[in-house]
Design an enzyme around this catalytic site. Structure first.
Site, PDB file in Angstrom:
ATOM      1  N   HIS A  12       0.849  -1.179   0.000  1.00 25.14           N
ATOM      2  CA  HIS A  12       0.000   0.000   0.000  1.00 25.14           C
ATOM      3  C   HIS A  12       0.884   1.227   0.000  1.00 25.14           C
ATOM      4  CE1 HIS A  12       0.559   1.009   4.262  1.00 25.14           C
ATOM      5  NE2 HIS A  12       0.622  -0.285   4.439  1.00 25.14           N
ATOM      6  N   ASN A 193       4.700   6.581  -3.551  1.00 26.23           N
ATOM      7  CA  ASN A 193       5.545   6.039  -4.635  1.00 26.23           C
ATOM      8  C   ASN A 193       6.895   5.530  -4.151  1.00 26.23           C
ATOM      9  OD1 ASN A 193       3.591   6.553  -6.557  1.00 26.23           O
ATOM     10  ND2 ASN A 193       4.322   8.657  -6.869  1.00 26.23           N
ATOM     11  N   ARG A 194       6.942   5.078  -2.921  1.00 29.08           N
ATOM     12  CA  ARG A 194       8.179   4.529  -2.346  1.00 29.08           C
ATOM     13  C   ARG A 194       9.299   5.557  -2.217  1.00 29.08           C
ATOM     14  NH1 ARG A 194       4.738   1.625  -1.129  1.00 29.08           N
ATOM     15  NH2 ARG A 194       4.611  -0.620  -1.367  1.00 29.08           N
ATOM     16  N   LEU A 195       8.940   6.844  -2.347  1.00 23.25           N
ATOM     17  CA  LEU A 195       9.965   7.885  -2.175  1.00 23.25           C
ATOM     18  C   LEU A 195       9.955   8.344  -0.704  1.00 23.25           C
ATOM     19  CD1 LEU A 195       9.667   9.887  -5.515  1.00 23.25           C
ATOM     20  CD2 LEU A 195      11.237   8.052  -4.891  1.00 23.25           C
TER      21      LEU A 195
END
Ligand SMILES: Cc1cc2nc3c(=O)[nH]c(=O)nc-3n(C[C@H](O)[C@H](O)[C@H](O)COP(=O)(O)O)c2cc1C
Length: 216
Positions: A12, A193-195
């Site tokens: 998620h 966004n995994r940033l």
């Protein structure tokens, strides 16, 4: 292997918070206390549970969960059986790492450093603050040893309960605290966004701290 869940599809996005350099306290212990306070206020269960990783001198790692019981400028304190597997590992190699994950806040904290035993006075004080059943349990269980049965454990508890009936329960010589003195502490905040945002504090020789942003 067939699993009931499609584990690879579990993911998620993390959207709740960001972490900016201006948000950070220059002192990582104060920053930790702030995040710990947020997690406690969010009523996270077992908020003080942390993974403790140790390693053999030749580099074989192992990890288990323990409870954080005190924090100060000197470090992070937990209590255990000194003769347990982790106790023996820390005796042979006093380097360790801690990890907290608070999913409701999308936060992780990673800490590493060396450990020392707490003073006997500090261990006494904490030991006697525990419920009597836990104090007896520390005498009854040779933590990490192979035992024959559940019954053997219960017999051992019954014996020490009888032995200390009515009297004070002394601090077992094999039981006490460790303090992990941090060398690095990383604060990780999940982002979209995994940033993710990551800031690592590194201890300097003059005992100040350098703060660096890390790529997620
Ligand atoms: C939530 C939770 C908290 C725990 N807290 C402690 C603790 O504070 N001290 C401890 O010795 N073991 C604690 N344990 C048990 C350890 O995870 C572990 O089973 C035990 O210490 C033996 O580890 P070892 O064989 O590597 O020495 C806890 C387990 C859980 C799941």
């Amino acid at each position: 292997m067939d699993t009931p869940l499609d584990i690879a599809a579990l993911r998620h996005d993390y959207v709740a918070h960001g972490l900016r350099r201006v948000d950070l306290d220059p002192d990582p212990i104060k920053q930790f206390a702030r995040w710990f306070g947020d997690a406690a206020a969010a009523k996270i269960r077992d908020v003080n549970a942390m993974s403790l990783a140790t390693a053999t001198p030749d580099g074989r790692p192992s990890a288990r969960v323990v409870l954080l019981k005190a924090i100060s400028e000197r470090g992070f304190v937990f209590f255990t059986n000194y003769a347990s597997e982790k106790g023996r590992l820390l005796e042979a190699n006093p380097q360790a790492a801690l990890n907290f994950f608070w999913p409701q806040l999308e936060r992780q904290i990673r800490i590493d450093g060396s450990v020392e035993k707490t003073s006997r006075e500090e261990s006494e004080e904490y030991f006697h603050s525990r419920p009597l059943g836990s104090q007896l349990g520390a005498w009854a269980s040779s933590q990490s040893e192979v035992i024959a049965s559940r019954e053997a454990l219960e017999v051992s508890l019954a014996l020490v309960t009888e032995q200390y009936a009515g009297g004070a329960i002394p601090l077992p010589p094999h039981w006490g605290g460790y303090r992990l003195m941090p060398e690095t502490i990383e604060f990780w905040q999940g982002r979209t966004n995994r940033l993710h945002d990551r800031f690592r504090y590194r201890r300097q020789e003059d005992s100040g701290w350098i703060i660096e942003r890390l790529a997620p």
